[in-house]
Design a protein around this motif. Structure first.
Motif, PDB file in Angstrom:
ATOM      1  N   ASP A 177       0.817  -1.210   0.000  1.00 46.07           N
ATOM      2  CA  ASP A 177       0.000   0.000   0.000  1.00 46.07           C
ATOM      3  C   ASP A 177       0.854   1.264   0.000  1.00 46.07           C
ATOM      4  O   ASP A 177       0.392   2.328  -0.413  1.00 46.07           O
ATOM      5  N   ILE A 178       2.073   1.158   0.506  1.00 43.97           N
ATOM      6  CA  ILE A 178       2.968   2.329   0.571  1.00 43.97           C
ATOM      7  C   ILE A 178       3.786   2.357  -0.710  1.00 43.97           C
ATOM      8  O   ILE A 178       4.735   1.597  -0.877  1.00 43.97           O
ATOM      9  N   GLN A 179       3.394   3.240  -1.622  1.00 43.37           N
ATOM     10  CA  GLN A 179       3.978   3.259  -2.960  1.00 43.37           C
ATOM     11  C   GLN A 179       4.995   4.379  -3.156  1.00 43.37           C
ATOM     12  O   GLN A 179       5.493   4.581  -4.261  1.00 43.37           O
ATOM     13  N   SER A 180       5.299   5.118  -2.094  1.00 39.67           N
ATOM     14  CA  SER A 180       6.203   6.251  -2.217  1.00 39.67           C
ATOM     15  C   SER A 180       7.370   6.103  -1.250  1.00 39.67           C
ATOM     16  O   SER A 180       7.221   5.609  -0.137  1.00 39.67           O
ATOM     17  N   ASP A 181       8.547   6.538  -1.695  1.00 34.45           N
ATOM     18  CA  ASP A 181       9.715   6.555  -0.819  1.00 34.45           C
ATOM     19  C   ASP A 181       9.666   7.734   0.143  1.00 34.45           C
ATOM     20  O   ASP A 181      10.378   7.768   1.145  1.00 34.45           O
ATOM     21  N   ILE A 182       8.827   8.713  -0.171  1.00 35.65           N
ATOM     22  CA  ILE A 182       8.663   9.872   0.711  1.00 35.65           C
ATOM     23  C   ILE A 182       7.865   9.449   1.937  1.00 35.65           C
ATOM     24  O   ILE A 182       6.867   8.736   1.828  1.00 35.65           O
ATOM     25  N   PHE A 183       8.289   9.888   3.106  1.00 33.42           N
ATOM     26  CA  PHE A 183       7.591   9.564   4.352  1.00 33.42           C
ATOM     27  C   PHE A 183       6.267  10.321   4.362  1.00 33.42           C
ATOM     28  O   PHE A 183       6.236  11.550   4.438  1.00 33.42           O
ATOM     29  N   ARG A 184       5.176   9.586   4.280  1.00 31.92           N
ATOM     30  CA  ARG A 184       3.851  10.197   4.122  1.00 31.92           C
ATOM     31  C   ARG A 184       3.117  10.237   5.458  1.00 31.92           C
ATOM     32  O   ARG A 184       2.985   9.226   6.139  1.00 31.92           O
ATOM     33  N   ILE A 185       2.607  11.416   5.803  1.00 31.65           N
ATOM     34  CA  ILE A 185       1.883  11.670   7.050  1.00 31.65           C
ATOM     35  C   ILE A 185       0.407  11.864   6.706  1.00 31.65           C
ATOM     36  O   ILE A 185       0.066  12.657   5.828  1.00 31.65           O
ATOM     37  N   GLY A 186      -0.476  11.149   7.392  1.00 34.41           N
ATOM     38  CA  GLY A 186      -1.899  11.207   7.076  1.00 34.41           C
ATOM     39  C   GLY A 186      -2.724  11.936   8.120  1.00 34.41           C
ATOM     40  O   GLY A 186      -2.390  11.948   9.302  1.00 34.41           O
ATOM     41  N   PHE A 187      -3.810  12.528   7.648  1.00 33.05           N
ATOM     42  CA  PHE A 187      -4.803  13.164   8.528  1.00 33.05           C
ATOM     43  C   PHE A 187      -6.174  13.011   7.889  1.00 33.05           C
ATOM     44  O   PHE A 187      -6.332  13.228   6.689  1.00 33.05           O
ATOM     45  N   VAL A 188      -7.172  12.652   8.696  1.00 29.92           N
ATOM     46  CA  VAL A 188      -8.567  12.570   8.237  1.00 29.92           C
ATOM     47  C   VAL A 188      -9.431  13.323   9.236  1.00 29.92           C
ATOM     48  O   VAL A 188      -9.332  13.090  10.449  1.00 29.92           O
ATOM     49  N   GLY A 189     -10.279  14.215   8.753  1.00 30.99           N
ATOM     50  CA  GLY A 189     -11.185  14.908   9.670  1.00 30.99           C
ATOM     51  C   GLY A 189     -11.751  16.170   9.059  1.00 30.99           C
ATOM     52  O   GLY A 189     -11.383  16.590   7.950  1.00 30.99           O
ATOM     53  N   ARG A 190     -12.672  16.760   9.785  1.00 27.36           N
ATOM     54  CA  ARG A 190     -13.219  18.052   9.368  1.00 27.36           C
ATOM     55  C   ARG A 190     -12.118  19.101   9.438  1.00 27.36           C
ATOM     56  O   ARG A 190     -11.362  19.153  10.409  1.00 27.36           O
ATOM     57  N   LEU A 191     -12.020  19.925   8.423  1.00 24.76           N
ATOM     58  CA  LEU A 191     -10.993  20.964   8.406  1.00 24.76           C
ATOM     59  C   LEU A 191     -11.538  22.194   9.135  1.00 24.76           C
ATOM     60  O   LEU A 191     -11.907  23.210   8.538  1.00 24.76           O
ATOM     61  N   VAL A 218      -4.054  14.884   3.316  1.00 22.91           N
ATOM     62  CA  VAL A 218      -5.201  15.354   4.100  1.00 22.91           C
ATOM     63  C   VAL A 218      -6.493  14.907   3.437  1.00 22.91           C
ATOM     64  O   VAL A 218      -6.738  15.190   2.262  1.00 22.91           O
ATOM     65  N   VAL A 219      -7.348  14.223   4.202  1.00 25.56           N
ATOM     66  CA  VAL A 219      -8.668  13.818   3.720  1.00 25.56           C
ATOM     67  C   VAL A 219      -9.709  14.538   4.567  1.00 25.56           C
ATOM     68  O   VAL A 219      -9.762  14.356   5.788  1.00 25.56           O
ATOM     69  N   GLY A 220     -10.517  15.354   3.938  1.00 23.84           N
ATOM     70  CA  GLY A 220     -11.542  16.087   4.680  1.00 23.84           C
ATOM     71  C   GLY A 220     -11.858  17.404   4.019  1.00 23.84           C
ATOM     72  O   GLY A 220     -11.190  17.839   3.077  1.00 23.84           O
ATOM     73  N   ASP A 221     -12.893  18.043   4.542  1.00 24.98           N
ATOM     74  CA  ASP A 221     -13.335  19.332   4.012  1.00 24.98           C
ATOM     75  C   ASP A 221     -13.798  20.186   5.185  1.00 24.98           C
ATOM     76  O   ASP A 221     -14.048  19.673   6.280  1.00 24.98           O
ATOM     77  N   GLY A 222     -13.906  21.480   4.962  1.00 25.22           N
ATOM     78  CA  GLY A 222     -14.363  22.365   6.029  1.00 25.22           C
ATOM     79  C   GLY A 222     -13.908  23.791   5.820  1.00 25.22           C
ATOM     80  O   GLY A 222     -13.310  24.136   4.788  1.00 25.22           O
ATOM     81  N   SER A 223     -14.171  24.624   6.808  1.00 26.07           N
ATOM     82  CA  SER A 223     -13.938  26.064   6.672  1.00 26.07           C
ATOM     83  C   SER A 223     -12.462  26.438   6.557  1.00 26.07           C
ATOM     84  O   SER A 223     -12.129  27.514   6.077  1.00 26.07           O
ATOM     85  N   GLN A 224     -11.558  25.543   6.972  1.00 21.35           N
ATOM     86  CA  GLN A 224     -10.130  25.868   6.910  1.00 21.35           C
ATOM     87  C   GLN A 224      -9.431  25.318   5.667  1.00 21.35           C
ATOM     88  O   GLN A 224      -8.210  25.444   5.541  1.00 21.35           O
ATOM     89  N   GLY A 245      -9.922  16.335  -0.095  1.00 23.99           N
ATOM     90  CA  GLY A 245     -11.318  16.648   0.137  1.00 23.99           C
ATOM     91  C   GLY A 245     -12.033  15.495   0.828  1.00 23.99           C
ATOM     92  O   GLY A 245     -11.414  14.525   1.270  1.00 23.99           O
ATOM     93  N   PHE A 246     -13.350  15.612   0.934  1.00 27.89           N
ATOM     94  CA  PHE A 246     -14.126  14.530   1.554  1.00 27.89           C
ATOM     95  C   PHE A 246     -14.059  13.289   0.680  1.00 27.89           C
ATOM     96  O   PHE A 246     -14.194  13.356  -0.550  1.00 27.89           O
TER      97      PHE A 246
END
Length: 364
Positions: A177-191, A218-224, A245-246
């Motif tokens: 599932d990890i297809q990139s050599d770049i260290f990837r940081i994830g976030f999911v939530g309302r922005l 970043v996975v999510g949407d919102g005012s920010q 986005g969402f």
């Protein structure tokens, strides 16, 4: 006791943690209870999902801001027409309007539910203390939320009960599932400010400035959302920040990450956190709300005790410098810790036991 008619009242039925829970409840209906869903205001993704699974959805299209006499009247009329056995309100606006309307309509059992740890003013505390007078019980979705309800004085101890959120655990990731050599940081939530995504973005900028090759997903949407885009441009890291986005299946993106971060200022439970752990992705979370109940520090993830960018960056650097096998083991331990703890079937059993107990009490 069979065929309990339960009306779930929400502010809206679009997307978010409480809306996801409504979809889970509809998909896990049992012979004990028949669940219907009423949104005071509008519908959206959750309403569509529930309807696609043959669920009963009503959209009142009223303003939900407190107080709304029209919302109370619309709910009252609905309850008087349909005679539910239980009204279960979920979230601030739903609690206020739904509990009052259900009491006026003489609904036998009225359950409130607090989904977060709000920063209430004295006026707000008094407002909700008043609305909870009309509840038989008030659910907190974690120990942290339940304790806050009692300690704030909004809910007496004998009315407060904890029932953890149900979570559908996603499939575990694998190294493909990890297809990139770049260290990837994830976030999911309302922005939104309470989720603190801006601090995470600024932490990523600090890490890049120190010479590390990282990317923020970043996975999510919102005012920010636009604020994050503009800030990434100012920090000259736009090429290292991907805002998806969402998404209906956020776990698909989380599985592609080396680590997941929940930087919230306040968090009632942490649905996205549990889902990330279910993906076997190692997690970092601020030690607020329900996160310390979910994570065992240094065993199933990591807790940090400040919410600023520097603290987040320091922990991320510590994690990305760890051996790969340690990260894999932490991720697997996190998955194991949540696999059965938040099962929807167990949640439904606990919830319906509460309904039955309260119905039996009012029939005595």
């Amino acid at each position: 006791m069979n065929n309990i008619n339960v009306f779930n009242i929400l502010t809206s039925l679009n997307f978010g943690g409480v809306e996801s829970r409504a979809s889970i409840i509809n998909a896990n209906n049992t012979s004990i209870a028949q669940h219907s869903f009423i949104a005071i205001s509008t519908g959206g993704k959750a309403a569509d999902t529930i309807r696609s699974n043959n669920g009963n959805v009503t959209l009142l299209m009223e303003k939900s801001s407190i107080p709304s006499l029209k919302a109370i009247i619309s709910l009252y009329k609905n309850f008087r027409t349909n005679n539910p056995d239980v009204v279960h309100t979920r979230g601030a606006e739903a609690n206020f309007h739904g509990l009052i309307a259900a009491w006026l309509a003489r609904v036998p059992v009225r359950i409130g539910e607090e989904i977060g740890i709000p920063n209430h003013s004295l006026k707000a505390k008094l407002t909700f203390k008043f609305s909870y007078l009309f509840a038989n019980k008030v659910i907190g979705i974690s120990d942290a939320v339940t304790n806050w309800l009692i300690e704030s004085g909004e809910v007496p101890a004998h009315k407060a009960v904890k029932i953890y959120n149900p979570v559908i655990i996603p499939k575990s990731r694998n190294q493909h599932d990890i297809q990139s050599d770049i260290f990837r940081i994830g976030f999911v939530g309302r922005l939104e400010p309470v989720k603190n995504p801006l601090a995470l973005l600024e932490a990523v900028a600090l890490i890049i400035d120190r010479g590390y090759d990282v990317e923020l997903s970043v996975v999510g949407d919102g005012s920010q959302k636009q604020i994050l885009i503009d800030r990434a441009s100012e920090l000259k890291i736009s090429n290292r920040v991907i805002i998806h986005g969402f998404q209906h299946e956020p776990d698909r993106y989380v599985r592609q990450c080396h680590v997941y971060v929940q930087p919230s200022l306040s968090e009632g439970f942490g649905l996205a956190l549990v889902e990330a752990m279910g993906c076997a992705v190692p997690v970092i979370a601020t030690a607020v709300g329900g996160a310390p109940e979910i994570i065992q520090d240094n065993l199933t993830g990591w807790l940090i005790h400040k919410t600023n960018a520097k603290t987040i960056a320091n922990k991320l650097i510590e994690v990305l410098e760890m051996p790969e096998d340690k990260l894999i083991n932490i991720g697997l331990a996190g998955r194991k810790s949540v696999e059965t703890r938040f099962e929807p079937a167990a949640y439904m059993k606990e919830l319906e036991a509460l309904y039955i107990h309260q119905l039996n009490k009012v029939k005595r």
